[in-house]
Design a protein around this motif. Structure first.
Motif, PDB file in Angstrom:
ATOM      1  N   LYS A 164       3.478  17.736  16.347  1.00  0.00           N
ATOM      2  CA  LYS A 164       2.658  18.208  15.324  1.00  0.00           C
ATOM      3  C   LYS A 164       3.607  18.286  13.871  1.00  0.00           C
ATOM      4  O   LYS A 164       3.487  17.608  12.623  1.00  0.00           O
ATOM      5  CB  LYS A 164       2.201  19.728  15.329  1.00  0.00           C
ATOM      6  CG  LYS A 164       1.386  19.829  16.618  1.00  0.00           C
ATOM      7  CD  LYS A 164       1.079  21.108  16.624  1.00  0.00           C
ATOM      8  CE  LYS A 164       1.919  22.404  17.002  1.00  0.00           C
ATOM      9  NZ  LYS A 164       2.540  22.335  18.401  1.00  0.00           N
ATOM     10  N   SER A 165       4.918  18.953  14.039  1.00  0.00           N
ATOM     11  CA  SER A 165       5.604  19.010  12.996  1.00  0.00           C
ATOM     12  C   SER A 165       6.406  17.612  12.296  1.00  0.00           C
ATOM     13  O   SER A 165       6.153  17.074  11.426  1.00  0.00           O
ATOM     14  CB  SER A 165       6.976  19.787  13.178  1.00  0.00           C
ATOM     15  OG  SER A 165       6.904  21.097  13.620  1.00  0.00           O
ATOM     16  N   THR A 166       6.504  16.650  13.341  1.00  0.00           N
ATOM     17  CA  THR A 166       6.906  15.275  13.301  1.00  0.00           C
ATOM     18  C   THR A 166       5.851  14.617  12.476  1.00  0.00           C
ATOM     19  O   THR A 166       6.240  13.929  11.389  1.00  0.00           O
ATOM     20  CB  THR A 166       7.435  14.795  14.603  1.00  0.00           C
ATOM     21  OG1 THR A 166       7.954  15.458  15.353  1.00  0.00           O
ATOM     22  CG2 THR A 166       7.920  13.259  14.406  1.00  0.00           C
ATOM     23  N   CYS A 220       1.878  22.754   5.198  1.00  0.00           N
ATOM     24  CA  CYS A 220       2.187  24.134   5.607  1.00  0.00           C
ATOM     25  C   CYS A 220       2.802  23.717   7.208  1.00  0.00           C
ATOM     26  O   CYS A 220       1.987  23.068   8.068  1.00  0.00           O
ATOM     27  CB  CYS A 220       1.289  25.128   5.662  1.00  0.00           C
ATOM     28  SG  CYS A 220       0.353  25.176   4.302  1.00  0.00           S
ATOM     29  N   ASP A 221       3.801  24.167   7.522  1.00  0.00           N
ATOM     30  CA  ASP A 221       4.196  24.015   8.978  1.00  0.00           C
ATOM     31  C   ASP A 221       4.314  25.463   9.516  1.00  0.00           C
ATOM     32  O   ASP A 221       5.419  26.189   9.056  1.00  0.00           O
ATOM     33  CB  ASP A 221       5.425  23.369   8.882  1.00  0.00           C
ATOM     34  CG  ASP A 221       5.837  23.019  10.686  1.00  0.00           C
ATOM     35  OD1 ASP A 221       4.970  23.395  11.416  1.00  0.00           O
ATOM     36  OD2 ASP A 221       6.837  22.330  10.794  1.00  0.00           O
ATOM     37  N   GLU A 222       3.511  25.892  10.361  1.00  0.00           N
ATOM     38  CA  GLU A 222       3.433  27.380  10.876  1.00  0.00           C
ATOM     39  C   GLU A 222       3.778  28.569  10.048  1.00  0.00           C
ATOM     40  O   GLU A 222       4.484  29.115  10.037  1.00  0.00           O
ATOM     41  CB  GLU A 222       4.186  27.551  12.179  1.00  0.00           C
ATOM     42  CG  GLU A 222       4.194  26.155  13.018  1.00  0.00           C
ATOM     43  CD  GLU A 222       4.086  26.624  14.581  1.00  0.00           C
ATOM     44  OE1 GLU A 222       3.819  27.593  14.673  1.00  0.00           O
ATOM     45  OE2 GLU A 222       4.037  25.611  15.454  1.00  0.00           O
ATOM     46  N   PRO A 223       2.857  28.471   8.701  1.00  0.00           N
ATOM     47  CA  PRO A 223       3.402  29.486   7.738  1.00  0.00           C
ATOM     48  C   PRO A 223       3.177  30.753   8.069  1.00  0.00           C
ATOM     49  O   PRO A 223       3.783  31.705   7.240  1.00  0.00           O
ATOM     50  CB  PRO A 223       2.266  29.104   6.693  1.00  0.00           C
ATOM     51  CG  PRO A 223       0.986  28.462   7.318  1.00  0.00           C
ATOM     52  CD  PRO A 223       1.447  27.644   8.389  1.00  0.00           C
TER      53      PRO A 223
END
Ligand SMILES: Nc1ncnc2c1ncn2[C@@H]1O[C@H](COP(=O)(O)OP(=O)(O)OP(=O)(O)O)[C@@H](O)[C@H]1O
Ligand SMILES: [Mg+2]
Lengths: 228, 419
Positions: A46-48, A168-171
């Motif tokens: 996901k982040s990648t 947003c990454d896991e805000p």
């Protein structure tokens, strides 16, 4: 609806410590005004994927088009302008300059852009802080604020230049459930009231279910559940 | 773009690491202080010496060079290239040869508008005796009024007066060092014996202190007539003509002109003091080497602190880049930090250097070297201060550039991923 971002045959490999195919032939478009969530188990990429779509990581194969411009073709200078003008970032760990006040942090991208004179910019930054309910904390150094307040400063900063899209990454990943709720509702509110485009990574189903669209990732592949 | 955030980031960085900032500033301060002080003292001494030398040497000195031997006559016979000719023991005389038509040349020189003074003279080695003391010295036979116009002897007199050289029969003026080693005071009668064996009773009519050691220890003045008596020569015999010019800078040009016009060696004062100038040159090189090595060390200090700062502020750099700051912005942040350290450290260095120099210049030192003076003459030329600051800024700029360049190359993705 207008495409803000489009990925075509996006592949990503890590070569260290061993060769690893993280993203596998991703085709994906994010449209203007959408509130989309990337979901999937830990390690699914996901982040990648978010980094590749958001111009932070340009070491991919295939194409990522931002407003129809392939990111790899941009010079460092143009890339910086794109990030400044059109992209907002919010990460799990509040990503702020610790020695500066909340207001200064919010103003930083605006000062770089330089479209508003400092006084007007300051007013605008105050409005953004007010929108997020932390106008009273404006003059405090950010390392004196609570986690939830810091995350709201990040959101205000992401908003200051009125970007095309916010990534947003896991805000809410680093917040307790009450604060997580508050921050999520604010993000959602932005998409509803201000038509802000947001692409969010999360593994919390209770949040992702409240977005317009869920992009399911499993082992680097999108499992088709798309409803464009 | 608005400069405010960059400057603000810079200042925040510098104040958040106060101790390192101060230490690296002190490095620059130390370098600049040494620069100001050392350069001030050394060039001050040099200026002092040059001024003294200009005042006590002729701008142009005309004489016949005894070392310019005529080529051996044998060369006229064997002129082929392949012939080796060896003529041992070509004689050179002890004293300077006579200037023929010397007094006429003096008259011609006096008619030059650029020439402000001409003094003919001759000189000889002599033994000066007083009681049991005997010291060798050099007797200068001069027309004391003319000599005074060139060298302002009157100003350097510590006792007696120059004019008594004309009014007193057989008067002599002694250099202060010479008088001291003889144990002679004003109005003492001394005996002067020339190498040719002529002895004269002379009366000390004055004592002279120029501050140039070598002169004060050896030199004595008497009239041309008396010196000619000592040397046992006729009344037209002179060996040297010393010339003072309106403009010292013209000495080289005019010296060449006089040399070709009169056929004698005409040496300008720089040539005459060539040895001293090469010593100065070496001194200056040493001074610059010392300064450069100090700045190198303080530059290294700045390099270190910035490299550390960058390591610590990795996060900030990543944030700034992700919100749209360019490589150049980031480079400028760290370069500016280096320059601010250099500028403030440099300014303090200038101030401390100035204070040190000033204190040194008002403390009586009574140095005795090849010049003697009561106070150290220190150069306060503002050009030095400017140069020192520029030096400091260049050194810190170079020291800051490398880490700054490195900071600008940081890719935020690497920092964001590692969180
Ligand atoms: N720099 C890297 N070098 C090698 N492998 C990496 C690197 N970064 C991530 N990976 C691997 O790539 C895969 C996807 O990582 P990613 O961080 O995108 O997962 P994720 O879906 O965001 O997980 P999480 O929900 O835990 O944040 C993981 O298996 C991870 O180990
Ligand atoms: Mg992740």
């Amino acid at each position: 609806m207008k495409k803000v971002i489009e990925a075509k045959h996006l592949n990503k490999y890590f070569y260290k410590p061993v060769e690893f195919h993280v993203l596998k032939d991703i085709d994906l478009s994010i449209y203007s005004g959408e509130f989309a969530a990337i979901v999937g188990p830990s390690g699914s990429g996901k982040s990648t994927l978010l980094y590749a779509l958001s111009s932070l990581d340009r070491e991919y194969e295939g194409e990522v088009l931002f407003n129809d411009v392939e990111l790899k073709t941009l010079t460092n200078q143009k890339l910086a302008y794109l990030r400044n003008r059109s992209i907002g970032f919010i990460f799990q760990f509040h990503y702020l300059l610790a020695d500066f006040t909340a207001l200064d942090n919010v103003m930083l991208p605006g000062l770089k852009l330089g479209e508003l004179p400092p006084e007007e910019l300051k007013e605008k930054a105050m409005q953004k802080l007010d929108l997020l309910g932390i106008a009273d904390q404006a003059m405090k150094k950010v390392n004196r604020l609570s986690g939830g307040q810091q995350q709201r400063v990040s959101i205000a900063r992401a908003l200051i230049n009125e970007p095309r899209i916010i990534f947003c990454d896991e805000p809410t990943g680093n917040l307790d459930s009450k604060n997580a709720m508050v921050v999520f509702d604010m993000l959602k509110n932005l998409t509803r009231e201000y038509d802000q485009t947001i692409l969010m990574v999360t593994h919390d189903d209770s949040f992702s279910s409240k977005t317009d669209r869920q992009i399911q990732l499993l082992d680097g592949k999108i499992i088709d559940r798309e409803t464009p | 773009m608005n400069r405010f955030p960059i400057l603000k980031i810079v200042l925040t960085h510098l104040t958040s690491r106060k101790r390192q900032t101060i230490v690296s500033m002190l490095g620059v301060t130390f370098g600049i202080t040494v620069f100001i002080f050392q350069a001030g003292v050394i060039t001050g001494l040099q200026d002092f010496f040059i001024e003294k030398t200009i005042n006590s040497t002729a701008h142009i000195h005309i004489y016949q060079d005894k070392n310019q031997k005529s080529p051996p006559v044998l060369l006229d016979v064997y002129d082929a290239d392949k012939t080796w000719i060896s003529v041992p023991n070509i004689k050179s005389k002890e004293e300077l040869p006579k200037l023929k038509r010397g007094l006429q040349i003096v008259e011609i020189l006096e008619s030059y508008p650029e020439v402000t003074g001409v003094s003919p003279s001759l000189s000889t080695q002599a033994i000066l005796k007083l009681g049991v003391a005997d010291i060798s010295g050099i007797i200068n036979g001069v027309n004391v009024r003319k000599e005074n116009r060139l060298f302002d002897l009157e100003q350097d007199m510590v006792s007696g007066s120059i004019i008594r050289l004309e009014t007193v029969n057989n008067g002599i003026i002694l250099g202060s060092g010479l008088a001291e080693s003889l144990g002679a005071i004003l109005n003492d009668n001394i005996t002067v014996v020339s190498p040719g064996g002529v002895a004269l009773q002379m009366k000390v009519v004055g004592i002279l202190d120029t501050g140039l050691r070598d002169l004060d220890n050896n030199r004595a003045y008497s009239s041309i007539r008396n010196t000619q008596k000592l040397m046992n020569v006729t009344g037209s015999y002179i060996t040297d003509i010393k010339i003072k010019l309106e403009n010292v800078e013209r000495s080289g040009t005019l010296a060449r002109e006089f040399q070709s016009r009169f056929g004698y060696t005409a040496e300008d004062w720089k040539e005459a003091n060539e040895g001293i100038f090469s010593v100065f040159r070496i001194q200056n090189i040493v001074t610059y080497l010392v300064i450069i090595s100090i700045l190198l060390v303080s530059g290294f200090g700045i390099f270190n602190i910035l490299s550390m700062m960058i390591y610590e502020k990795m996060n900030d750099i990543a944030i700034l880049k992700s919100i749209g700051y360019t490589d150049v912005d980031i480079r400028n942040v760290f370069l500016l930090e280096a320059l601010i350290i250099g500028f403030i450290g440099g300014l303090i260095g200038l101030l401390i250097g100035f204070v040190f120099s000033w204190i040194t210049s008002i403390i009586p030192t009574n140095i005795e070297g090849f010049v003697s003076s009561e106070y150290l003459n220190i150069n306060f030329d503002p050009a030095f201060y400017l140069l020192a600051l520029v030096f400091g800024l260049v050194a810190t700029g170079i020291a800051g550039y490398l880490p700054a360049k490195k900071a600008s190359k940081i890719d935020p993705i690497n920092i964001i991923r590692s969180q």
